[in-house]
Design an enzyme around this catalytic site. Structure first.
Site, PDB file in Angstrom:
ATOM      1  CG  PHE A 126      43.539  36.018  43.654  1.00 59.00           C
ATOM      2  CD1 PHE A 126      43.356  37.089  44.511  1.00 59.00           C
ATOM      3  CD2 PHE A 126      44.575  35.127  43.906  1.00 59.00           C
ATOM      4  CE1 PHE A 126      44.189  37.280  45.606  1.00 59.00           C
ATOM      5  CE2 PHE A 126      45.411  35.310  45.004  1.00 59.00           C
ATOM      6  CZ  PHE A 126      45.214  36.388  45.859  1.00 59.00           C
ATOM      7  CG  ASP A 203      38.998  31.315  43.628  1.00 59.62           C
ATOM      8  OD1 ASP A 203      38.579  31.404  44.802  1.00 59.62           O
ATOM      9  OD2 ASP A 203      40.197  31.485  43.324  1.00 59.62           O
ATOM     10  CE1 TYR A 228      43.855  33.826  52.772  1.00 60.67           C
ATOM     11  CE2 TYR A 228      44.298  31.475  52.618  1.00 60.67           C
ATOM     12  CZ  TYR A 228      44.307  32.732  52.054  1.00 60.67           C
ATOM     13  OH  TYR A 228      44.777  32.889  50.781  1.00 60.67           O
ATOM     14  CE  LYS A 229      41.559  35.697  50.548  1.00 61.03           C
ATOM     15  NZ  LYS A 229      41.642  35.378  49.138  1.00 61.03           N
ATOM     16  NE  ARG A 377      40.816  43.809  48.541  1.00 60.60           N
ATOM     17  CZ  ARG A 377      41.053  42.500  48.585  1.00 60.60           C
ATOM     18  NH1 ARG A 377      40.458  41.691  47.737  1.00 60.60           N
ATOM     19  NH2 ARG A 377      41.874  41.993  49.474  1.00 60.60           N
TER      20      ARG A 377
HETATM   21  C1  LIG Z   1      42.718  34.827  48.514  1.00 58.98           C
HETATM   22  C2  LIG Z   1      42.502  34.215  47.181  1.00 58.98           C
HETATM   23  C3  LIG Z   1      43.309  33.161  46.740  1.00 58.98           C
HETATM   24  C4  LIG Z   1      44.459  32.700  47.594  1.00 58.98           C
HETATM   25  O1  LIG Z   1      45.073  31.523  47.206  1.00 58.98           O
HETATM   26  P1  LIG Z   1      46.163  30.914  48.199  1.00 58.98           P
HETATM   27  O2  LIG Z   1      46.613  29.680  47.569  1.00 58.98           O
HETATM   28  O3  LIG Z   1      45.485  30.713  49.527  1.00 58.98           O
HETATM   29  O4  LIG Z   1      47.253  31.916  48.367  1.00 58.98           O
HETATM   30  C5  LIG Z   1      43.007  32.587  45.518  1.00 58.98           C
HETATM   31  N1  LIG Z   1      41.967  33.049  44.762  1.00 58.98           N
HETATM   32  C6  LIG Z   1      41.194  34.079  45.165  1.00 58.98           C
HETATM   33  C7  LIG Z   1      40.058  34.553  44.317  1.00 58.98           C
HETATM   34  C8  LIG Z   1      41.439  34.711  46.373  1.00 58.98           C
HETATM   35  O5  LIG Z   1      40.685  35.729  46.770  1.00 58.98           O
END
Ligand SMILES: *Cc1c(COP(=O)(O)O)cnc(C)c1O
Length: 405
Positions: A126, A203, A228-229, A377
């Site tokens: 990400f 992560d 939040y996911k 997705r």
């Molecule tokens: C959604 C996501 C993030 C999001 O990070 P935020 O700090 O909440 O914006 C980070 N890493 C991965 C792998 C994600 O899927």
């Protein structure tokens, strides 16, 4: 059997089917396929937030902090650890955002391996993970070693072996790759990294609440993730961090705020970290954003992460079958793992020009997630999505793809 009939059969046999009614209805949505970006709210969450504002914040006011809020980062962290992370108490906190916690943990980890100059990560992680590590490398004079991953897969153990050595401080990967949906072999990668004396940071954003996680058992050193996911915490809900017990005395995070101090309310001179996991905190915890987590963790505890995973594999299996039967003739390809052992909670479909389908899909009440340049997705959250809803969404996608050939 037709795919339509199969969806109906799968719904009839689904032990989690009734959980869908616990979520707030979204009348304009026909098929929500983006649970991996923003989970839907529970009806109980609306009540909890209302009660919180009226009774706890409005009624208790400043007394709320000592009545319990101060402990929420740790008590909710422990609960999350038990329900979703396979983490014994005292190793998880809820705080900040994933990006900020990633910085805190990654900086702490490289500083805990002084003299080692390399951090290994992959090109498909990400963006925030890649950017944060670029910043840390610049701050600390480290070298980033990039593993190039097959876009249809993820990091393989052999690729790690090729670049890992005694100069490696830290290895950072995603448990489930945000693009391909590849489910990494965490225990195997940890074992390899540890043989070279490196720390591992995982992560969990795309796996927490979707895939069973066993942080303690797998020998994970550090981990971060968002709520939040698949954890339905709401837009911008706080993140969580895990730091293994054995490392808590030697790993020190860089944002030394008063809430991570040994005696926050003495407000004395000089920073001294609190013992244990509390030292990962920095400033005032985002209490309001943690309110929904109470309802969401109750829900997940009741349903059980193993049952969630079982349904998730049936949902993604259905997407694969639908894609093979109805979408492949329209030049749509599956860009991700098919093996259930390597498959996370979403499936990425690709076709040049998919971008043009996004607006008509949204107009039809079908909401997947688009990733440049040509990926859609499909991320059906098991607790809030039925097979018929998934079928409807995929059928709309099929019809639009046929029309926009
Ligand atoms: C959604 C996501 C993030 C999001 O990070 P935020 O700090 O909440 O914006 C980070 N890493 C991965 C792998 C994600 O899927």
């Amino acid at each position: 059997m037709s795919l339509l009939a199969r969806a109906a059969d799968l719904d009839a046999a689904d032990p989690l089917a009734a959980y869908r009614d616990r979520f707030l209805p979204a009348p304009s949505v026909v098929s929500y396929l983006d649970g991996n970006s923003l989970g839907r709210p529970l009806a109980a969450t609306a009540d909890l937030l209302d009660d919180f504002v009226r009774d706890q914040w409005g009624g208790r006011l400043i007394r709320g902090w000592t009545d319990g809020w101060l402990d929420w980062p740790l008590t909710l962290g422990d609960r999350l650890g038990a329900v979703a992370l396979g983490a014994a108490p005292g190793q998880t906190v809820v705080a900040d955002s994933t990006t900020v916690l990633l910085y805190k943990l990654a900086r702490a980890a490289v500083d805990a391996r002084p003299g080692r100059r390399k951090v290994i990560l992959d090109t498909d992680n990400f963006p925030t993970d890649r950017y944060v590590l670029e910043g840390i490398a610049a701050e600390r004079g480290l070298t980033l070693v990039w593993i190039s991953t097959d876009p249809a897969a993820g990091v393989l153990a052999d690729q790690l072996r090729e670049v890992l050595d005694e100069d490696t401080a830290l290895v950072l990967f995603s448990h489930v790759a945000y693009r391909s949906g590849w489910l990494a072999d965490v225990p195997e990668i940890n074992r390899i990294a540890h043989q070279a004396g490196a720390l591992t940071l995982w992560d969990l954003c795309h796996s927490a609440g979707s895939v069973p996680i066993r942080l303690d058992e797998w020998g994970v050193d550090l981990a971060v993730g968002c709520s939040y996911k698949y954890l339905n915490g709401g837009p911008g809900a706080p993140a969580f961090a895990y730091l293994r017990h054995e490392l808590q005395d030697s790993v020190r995070q860089p944002i030394q705020g008063w809430m991570g101090h040994r005696a926050a309310f003495e407000m004395g001179p000089g920073y001294e970290p609190a013992p244990g996991i509390r030292a990962l905190l920095s400033g005032t915890p985002p209490i309001l954003g943690m309110v929904p987590m109470h309802a969401n963790l109750d829900l997940l505890a009741e349903a059980g992460i193993d049952a969630v995973r079982t349904k998730s594999l049936l949902l993604t299996g259905f997407i694969l079958d639908f894609a093979d039967e109805r979408l492949a003739p329209l030049d749509v390809t599956v860009a991700g793992p098919r093996d259930p052992a390597r498959r996370g909670g979403h499936v990425t479909l690709r076709r040049p020009g998919f971008e043009q389908l996004l607006a008509p899909l949204w107009d039809s009440g079908v909401i997947p997630d688009y990733r440049r340049p040509d990926g859609l997705r499909i991320g059906p959250a098991p607790l809030s999505t039925s097979f018929s809803e998934l079928y409807q969404g995929l059928t709309t996608l099929h019809d639009l793809a046929e029309k926009h050939r």
